[in-house]
Design a protein around this motif. Structure first.
Motif, PDB file in Angstrom:
ATOM      1  N   ALA A 341      25.524  -6.258  14.633  1.00 27.12           N
ATOM      2  CA  ALA A 341      24.607  -7.392  14.455  1.00 27.12           C
ATOM      3  C   ALA A 341      23.891  -7.696  15.763  1.00 27.12           C
ATOM      4  CB  ALA A 341      25.382  -8.616  13.981  1.00 27.12           C
ATOM      5  N   SER A 342      22.631  -8.143  15.673  1.00 26.66           N
ATOM      6  CA  SER A 342      21.800  -8.403  16.868  1.00 26.66           C
ATOM      7  C   SER A 342      22.420  -9.446  17.793  1.00 26.66           C
ATOM      8  CB  SER A 342      20.408  -8.886  16.452  1.00 26.66           C
ATOM      9  OG  SER A 342      19.812  -7.918  15.628  1.00 26.66           O
ATOM     10  N   ASN A 343      23.149 -10.409  17.203  1.00 29.75           N
ATOM     11  CA  ASN A 343      23.790 -11.432  18.059  1.00 29.75           C
ATOM     12  C   ASN A 343      25.210 -11.020  18.456  1.00 29.75           C
ATOM     13  OD1 ASN A 343      25.113 -11.666  15.649  1.00 29.75           O
ATOM     14  ND2 ASN A 343      24.680 -13.844  15.330  1.00 29.75           N
ATOM     15  N   ALA A 344      25.553  -9.744  18.215  1.00 32.45           N
ATOM     16  CA  ALA A 344      26.864  -9.162  18.569  1.00 32.45           C
ATOM     17  C   ALA A 344      28.028  -9.943  17.946  1.00 32.45           C
ATOM     18  CB  ALA A 344      27.027  -9.077  20.080  1.00 32.45           C
ATOM     19  N   SER A 345      27.815 -10.479  16.733  1.00 32.67           N
ATOM     20  CA  SER A 345      28.868 -11.264  16.074  1.00 32.67           C
ATOM     21  C   SER A 345      29.746 -10.415  15.177  1.00 32.67           C
ATOM     22  CB  SER A 345      28.235 -12.379  15.244  1.00 32.67           C
ATOM     23  OG  SER A 345      27.463 -11.809  14.202  1.00 32.67           O
ATOM     24  N   SER A 346      29.280  -9.210  14.817  1.00 33.06           N
ATOM     25  CA  SER A 346      30.062  -8.359  13.909  1.00 33.06           C
ATOM     26  C   SER A 346      29.556  -6.923  13.955  1.00 33.06           C
ATOM     27  CB  SER A 346      29.974  -8.890  12.473  1.00 33.06           C
ATOM     28  OG  SER A 346      28.628  -8.987  12.076  1.00 33.06           O
ATOM     29  N   CYS A 347      30.424  -6.020  13.491  1.00 33.71           N
ATOM     30  CA  CYS A 347      30.061  -4.603  13.405  1.00 33.71           C
ATOM     31  C   CYS A 347      30.444  -4.110  12.016  1.00 33.71           C
ATOM     32  CB  CYS A 347      30.805  -3.806  14.468  1.00 33.71           C
ATOM     33  SG  CYS A 347      30.574  -2.019  14.315  1.00 33.71           S
ATOM     34  N   PHE A 348      29.461  -3.573  11.290  1.00 41.02           N
ATOM     35  CA  PHE A 348      29.695  -3.006   9.961  1.00 41.02           C
ATOM     36  C   PHE A 348      30.094  -1.544  10.133  1.00 41.02           C
ATOM     37  CE2 PHE A 348      27.656  -6.764   8.806  1.00 41.02           C
ATOM     38  CZ  PHE A 348      27.666  -6.941   7.429  1.00 41.02           C
ATOM     39  N   ILE A 349      31.100  -1.126   9.390  1.00 41.33           N
ATOM     40  CA  ILE A 349      31.541   0.282   9.428  1.00 41.33           C
ATOM     41  C   ILE A 349      31.501   0.802   8.004  1.00 41.33           C
ATOM     42  CG2 ILE A 349      33.437   1.855   9.987  1.00 41.33           C
ATOM     43  CD1 ILE A 349      34.328  -0.302  12.061  1.00 41.33           C
ATOM     44  N   ASP A 350      30.641   1.777   7.755  1.00 41.25           N
ATOM     45  CA  ASP A 350      30.613   2.376   6.418  1.00 41.25           C
ATOM     46  C   ASP A 350      30.169   3.830   6.490  1.00 41.25           C
ATOM     47  OD1 ASP A 350      27.983   1.878   6.969  1.00 41.25           O
ATOM     48  OD2 ASP A 350      27.600   0.569   5.266  1.00 41.25           O
ATOM     49  N   GLU A 351      29.697   4.369   5.364  1.00 39.00           N
ATOM     50  CA  GLU A 351      29.373   5.792   5.268  1.00 39.00           C
ATOM     51  C   GLU A 351      27.865   5.993   5.105  1.00 39.00           C
ATOM     52  OE1 GLU A 351      31.715   7.447   2.139  1.00 39.00           O
ATOM     53  OE2 GLU A 351      33.599   6.932   3.088  1.00 39.00           O
ATOM     54  N   PRO A 352      27.380   7.235   5.340  1.00 38.76           N
ATOM     55  CA  PRO A 352      25.929   7.486   5.211  1.00 38.76           C
ATOM     56  C   PRO A 352      25.433   7.287   3.779  1.00 38.76           C
ATOM     57  CG  PRO A 352      27.051   9.379   6.213  1.00 38.76           C
ATOM     58  CD  PRO A 352      28.108   8.445   5.752  1.00 38.76           C
ATOM     59  N   SER A 353      26.228   7.726   2.807  1.00 41.48           N
ATOM     60  CA  SER A 353      25.799   7.604   1.406  1.00 41.48           C
ATOM     61  C   SER A 353      26.229   6.244   0.866  1.00 41.48           C
ATOM     62  CB  SER A 353      26.435   8.710   0.569  1.00 41.48           C
ATOM     63  OG  SER A 353      27.841   8.643   0.718  1.00 41.48           O
ATOM     64  N   GLN A 354      25.643   5.838  -0.240  1.00 42.14           N
ATOM     65  CA  GLN A 354      26.026   4.588  -0.888  1.00 42.14           C
ATOM     66  C   GLN A 354      27.486   4.684  -1.325  1.00 42.14           C
ATOM     67  OE1 GLN A 354      23.820   1.965  -0.133  1.00 42.14           O
ATOM     68  NE2 GLN A 354      24.570   1.328  -2.137  1.00 42.14           N
ATOM     69  N   CYS A 355      28.349   3.820  -0.819  1.00 44.16           N
ATOM     70  CA  CYS A 355      29.748   3.841  -1.266  1.00 44.16           C
ATOM     71  C   CYS A 355      30.151   2.436  -1.706  1.00 44.16           C
ATOM     72  CB  CYS A 355      30.671   4.383  -0.190  1.00 44.16           C
ATOM     73  SG  CYS A 355      30.638   3.420   1.314  1.00 44.16           S
ATOM     74  N   GLU A 356      31.314   2.355  -2.354  1.00 46.41           N
ATOM     75  CA  GLU A 356      31.718   1.084  -2.966  1.00 46.41           C
ATOM     76  C   GLU A 356      32.265   0.088  -1.955  1.00 46.41           C
ATOM     77  OE1 GLU A 356      33.511   3.969  -3.728  1.00 46.41           O
ATOM     78  OE2 GLU A 356      33.314   4.400  -5.864  1.00 46.41           O
ATOM     79  N   TYR A 357      32.535   0.554  -0.720  1.00 46.94           N
ATOM     80  CA  TYR A 357      33.224  -0.336   0.213  1.00 46.94           C
ATOM     81  C   TYR A 357      32.508  -0.436   1.556  1.00 46.94           C
ATOM     82  CZ  TYR A 357      34.867   4.363   1.147  1.00 46.94           C
ATOM     83  OH  TYR A 357      34.906   5.715   1.382  1.00 46.94           O
ATOM     84  N   LYS A 358      32.801  -1.551   2.265  1.00 50.15           N
ATOM     85  CA  LYS A 358      32.266  -1.807   3.598  1.00 50.15           C
ATOM     86  C   LYS A 358      33.357  -2.484   4.404  1.00 50.15           C
ATOM     87  CE  LYS A 358      27.258  -2.574   3.863  1.00 50.15           C
ATOM     88  NZ  LYS A 358      26.893  -1.525   2.954  1.00 50.15           N
TER      89      LYS A 358
END
Length: 366
Positions: A341-358
């Motif tokens: 996130a631009s305000n460094a409040s969080s980091c999303f970790i997921d996959e290149p393709s559309q997947c069911e989880y984040k």
């Protein structure tokens, strides 16, 4: 009460039930399993008053009756008897006699009338789901549940049903996992309930046959799930889950793409020299490279550099290494995508393709 049963037919349901029975009980009868015999069926029940598991088993040469038997002792005896052995159980006053080949045991019991009733309200809502699909949903979320947090609603798992969509969410306040999937049928309702932590862990353990169809019924206070010959019931957490939707409504830096295994190995090595309590590691991100570093109060230091697919601004952010590793280990693809996130409040970790989880991990100050 008297019946004959094959060791394997008794051992499996006992193993499934004993998980909910606490080792230390406020009521002695809760250390026991309730056994009810009628119409050549044995019904076994175990509970801690918050969660209950009921199993039904076919038996032979039976006479009706009911009794409660020490659960762990009975399980240990069954486990230690030879495979394929037949067991004769017979109630004699306040004891149960257990005979198998040349083995003979006598267990002190408590009357069935002393066994507490599991309070349940009427279940208005229902859906069916494949056990394999539900187990995957639990697998991708349960590691983020809090454990004994004062915000008791975090000590569990949010289940959100919105007509044909199912969403599971777990968070301990430092990280969050979300799993979304489609149901095979329209439910026609919108509902949010929180399953308790112990219930979620027990349920995950019970889903061993991935082909089974589960029938899930719930009200505002209880959930009941039928798994083959088992019925799992739990009291729900009476609370409102926090609104996590705001975490998506912000601007982000460009996504960072890197090989999952390489990142996992680098984090594992660097984490060895991190502060044992906080497990903090710093990520210094520049175009085409990421430096992972740490130090500890003993003045040890570690540093690893990775090549990454990133063409954006310079970034420096710190995380708990174990939280990152848990999220990355739960990715199915070989590539991990990190989006900060631009305000460094969080980091999303997921996959290149559309997947069911984040997975979302909050940073820490070092």
């Amino acid at each position: 009460m008297k019946f004959i049963i094959n060791r394997e037919n008794l051992l499996m349901p006992l193993q499934q039930i004993v998980g909910v029975i606490e080792k230390r009980q406020t009521m002695p009868v809760l250390a026991n399993v309730l056994m009810v015999v009628s119409d050549d069926f044995l019904t076994l029940t175990g509970t801690d008053l918050e969660i209950q598991i009921v199993a039904k088993v076919v038996i032979t040469d039976s006479s009706s009756g009911s009794i409660t038997v020490p659960a762990r002792k009975l399980l240990d005896l069954c486990r230690l008897l030879p495979s394929g052995a037949d067991i004769l159980l017979e109630k004699q006053n306040d004891k149960v006699k257990l005979l198998s080949n040349r083995s003979k045991f006598s267990l002190s019991c408590l009357p069935a009338e002393h066994y507490p009733e599991f309070a349940e309200t009427a279940m208005e809502k229902q859906f069916t789901i494949n056990a394999g699909k539900f187990k995957k949903a639990l697998e991708k979320t349960i590691f983020c549940m809090a454990n004994q947090d004062v915000r008791y609603y975090l000590n569990g798992l949010l289940l959100n049903i919105s007509n044909t969509r199912m969403k599971l969410v777990a968070s301990d306040g430092h990280r969050l996992s979300i799993f979304e999937d489609m149901l095979d049928e329209q439910t026609g309702y919108e509902s949010r309930i929180i399953l308790p932590r112990k219930g979620v862990l027990e349920l995950y353990r019970l889903l061993d046959n991935l082909e089974t169809e589960l029938t899930v019924m719930f009200s505002n206070n209880n959930i009941k799930i039928t798994i083959g010959n088992l019925i799992f019931s739990a009291k729900l957490v009476d609370a409102k889950y926090p609104d996590f939707g705001k975490v998506f409504q912000q601007s982000f830096y460009k996504p960072i793409s890197l090989p999952k295994q390489e990142l996992k190995e680098a984090l594992t090595r660097v984490a060895v020299l991190s502060n044992e309590k906080f497990k903090g590691v710093t990520l210094d991100i520049a175009p085409d490279s990421m430096k992972i570093s740490t130090h500890n109060p003993e003045h040890d230091e570690a540093e690893e550099e990775l090549s990454i697919n990133y063409q954006g601004e310079l970034l420096s952010i710190a995380f708990n290494a174990q939280y990152l590793l848990d999220a990355i280990s739960n990715l199915d693809s070989d590539t991990a995508i990190l989006t900060i996130a631009s305000n460094a409040s969080s980091c999303f970790i997921d996959e290149p393709s559309q997947c069911e989880y984040k997975f979302i991990v909050m940073p820490m100050r070092l």
